[in-house]
Design a protein around this motif. Structure first.
Motif, PDB file in Angstrom:
ATOM      1  N   UNK A  12       0.888  -1.164   0.083  1.00  0.00           N
ATOM      2  CA  UNK A  12       0.059   0.021   0.047  1.00  0.00           C
ATOM      3  C   UNK A  12       0.897   1.248  -0.089  1.00  0.00           C
ATOM      4  N   UNK A  13       0.485   2.161  -0.906  1.00  0.00           N
ATOM      5  CA  UNK A  13       1.388   3.527  -1.020  1.00  0.00           C
ATOM      6  C   UNK A  13       0.388   4.616  -1.245  1.00  0.00           C
ATOM      7  N   UNK A  14       0.843   5.767  -0.844  1.00  0.00           N
ATOM      8  CA  UNK A  14       0.008   6.804  -1.193  1.00  0.00           C
ATOM      9  C   UNK A  14       0.589   7.971  -2.118  1.00  0.00           C
ATOM     10  N   UNK A  15      -0.097   8.120  -3.441  1.00  0.00           N
ATOM     11  CA  UNK A  15       0.548   8.961  -4.281  1.00  0.00           C
ATOM     12  C   UNK A  15       0.138  10.427  -3.789  1.00  0.00           C
ATOM     13  N   UNK A  16       0.943  11.125  -3.309  1.00  0.00           N
ATOM     14  CA  UNK A  16       1.042  12.555  -2.723  1.00  0.00           C
ATOM     15  C   UNK A  16       0.426  13.736  -3.923  1.00  0.00           C
ATOM     16  N   UNK A  17       0.963  13.276  -5.017  1.00  0.00           N
ATOM     17  CA  UNK A  17       0.856  14.059  -6.334  1.00  0.00           C
ATOM     18  C   UNK A  17      -1.031  14.112  -6.640  1.00  0.00           C
ATOM     19  N   UNK A  18      -1.530  12.951  -6.551  1.00  0.00           N
ATOM     20  CA  UNK A  18      -3.005  12.872  -6.713  1.00  0.00           C
ATOM     21  C   UNK A  18      -3.667  12.706  -5.523  1.00  0.00           C
ATOM     22  N   UNK A  19      -3.072  12.414  -4.319  1.00  0.00           N
ATOM     23  CA  UNK A  19      -3.925  12.335  -3.011  1.00  0.00           C
ATOM     24  C   UNK A  19      -4.689  11.094  -3.076  1.00  0.00           C
ATOM     25  N   UNK A  20      -4.187   9.878  -3.530  1.00  0.00           N
ATOM     26  CA  UNK A  20      -4.826   8.615  -3.968  1.00  0.00           C
ATOM     27  C   UNK A  20      -3.977   7.445  -3.132  1.00  0.00           C
ATOM     28  N   UNK A  21      -4.772   6.566  -2.343  1.00  0.00           N
ATOM     29  CA  UNK A  21      -4.195   5.256  -2.090  1.00  0.00           C
ATOM     30  C   UNK A  21      -4.067   4.425  -3.109  1.00  0.00           C
ATOM     31  N   UNK A  22      -3.162   3.663  -3.321  1.00  0.00           N
ATOM     32  CA  UNK A  22      -3.014   2.796  -4.317  1.00  0.00           C
ATOM     33  C   UNK A  22      -2.216   1.546  -3.974  1.00  0.00           C
ATOM     34  N   UNK A  23      -1.911   0.578  -4.803  1.00  0.00           N
ATOM     35  CA  UNK A  23      -1.075  -0.546  -4.404  1.00  0.00           C
ATOM     36  C   UNK A  23       0.312  -0.308  -5.772  1.00  0.00           C
ATOM     37  N   UNK A  24       1.148  -0.687  -5.048  1.00  0.00           N
ATOM     38  CA  UNK A  24       2.462  -0.687  -5.920  1.00  0.00           C
ATOM     39  C   UNK A  24       2.452  -1.910  -6.776  1.00  0.00           C
ATOM     40  N   UNK A  25       2.671  -1.693  -8.118  1.00  0.00           N
ATOM     41  CA  UNK A  25       2.882  -2.724  -9.184  1.00  0.00           C
ATOM     42  C   UNK A  25       4.032  -3.035  -9.896  1.00  0.00           C
ATOM     43  N   UNK A  26       4.941  -2.130  -9.742  1.00  0.00           N
ATOM     44  CA  UNK A  26       6.218  -2.506 -10.205  1.00  0.00           C
ATOM     45  C   UNK A  26       6.956  -0.975 -10.718  1.00  0.00           C
ATOM     46  N   UNK A  27       7.840  -0.989 -11.423  1.00  0.00           N
ATOM     47  CA  UNK A  27       8.716   0.055 -12.155  1.00  0.00           C
ATOM     48  C   UNK A  27       8.265   0.024 -13.615  1.00  0.00           C
ATOM     49  N   UNK A  28       8.113   1.194 -14.320  1.00  0.00           N
ATOM     50  CA  UNK A  28       8.079   1.371 -15.562  1.00  0.00           C
ATOM     51  C   UNK A  28       9.351   2.526 -15.812  1.00  0.00           C
ATOM     52  N   UNK A  29      10.219   2.160 -16.421  1.00  0.00           N
ATOM     53  CA  UNK A  29      11.316   3.336 -16.823  1.00  0.00           C
ATOM     54  C   UNK A  29      11.728   3.821 -15.274  1.00  0.00           C
ATOM     55  N   UNK A  30      11.773   5.110 -15.156  1.00  0.00           N
ATOM     56  CA  UNK A  30      11.965   5.592 -13.699  1.00  0.00           C
ATOM     57  C   UNK A  30      10.736   5.794 -12.943  1.00  0.00           C
ATOM     58  N   UNK A  31       9.837   5.665 -13.415  1.00  0.00           N
ATOM     59  CA  UNK A  31       8.227   5.562 -12.639  1.00  0.00           C
ATOM     60  C   UNK A  31       7.861   4.393 -12.048  1.00  0.00           C
ATOM     61  N   UNK A  32       7.150   4.674 -10.711  1.00  0.00           N
ATOM     62  CA  UNK A  32       6.415   3.767 -10.260  1.00  0.00           C
ATOM     63  C   UNK A  32       4.887   3.407 -10.839  1.00  0.00           C
ATOM     64  N   UNK A  33       4.693   2.232 -11.080  1.00  0.00           N
ATOM     65  CA  UNK A  33       3.346   1.971 -11.541  1.00  0.00           C
ATOM     66  C   UNK A  33       2.418   1.703 -10.344  1.00  0.00           C
ATOM     67  N   UNK A  34       1.257   2.230 -10.160  1.00  0.00           N
ATOM     68  CA  UNK A  34       0.381   2.170  -9.318  1.00  0.00           C
ATOM     69  C   UNK A  34      -1.232   1.685  -9.839  1.00  0.00           C
TER      70      UNK A  34
END
Length: 108
Positions: A12-34
């Protein structure tokens, strides 16, 4: 979270940029997939905008009984009873309300 290793897939993670709880799914390039809880919606987030949290439906595993508070406990049991009765729509509603409650009551 800059400089930290990514969380485990399913955490479980919180994306502070959009204010949403999410599940971490992996990396895509330098970004995290949620991925949104209980949904197929996925998005990419910058690692520095994401922080680990114990809130969310998967905080202790998808089927783990929450221990945070009486309301968490009540929603979890309601979901389990609905699943036992085969009432999948009601079970999903309970999971959503549990996630919303955890976000409001337990995310700092």
């Amino acid at each position: 979270m800059i400089g930290e290793t990514p969380p485990e897939v399913g955490a479980s993670v919180l994306d502070t940029a959009v204010g949403r709880l999410a599940e971490y799914r992996g990396m895509v390039g330098g970004l995290w997939r949620l991925r949104a809880f209980l949904g197929a919606e996925e998005w990419d987030a910058r690692p520095e905008d994401v922080r680990r949290t114990e809130a969310g439906p998967h905080a202790n595993g998808a089927d783990a009984k929450p221990e945070e508070c009486e309301e968490c406990d009540a929603w979890w049991w309601a979901e389990q009873l609905a699943l036992d009765d085969g009432a999948l729509s009601e079970a999903v509603d309970c999971r959503i309300y549990l996630g919303r409650h955890r976000y409001v009551a337990h995310v700092p």
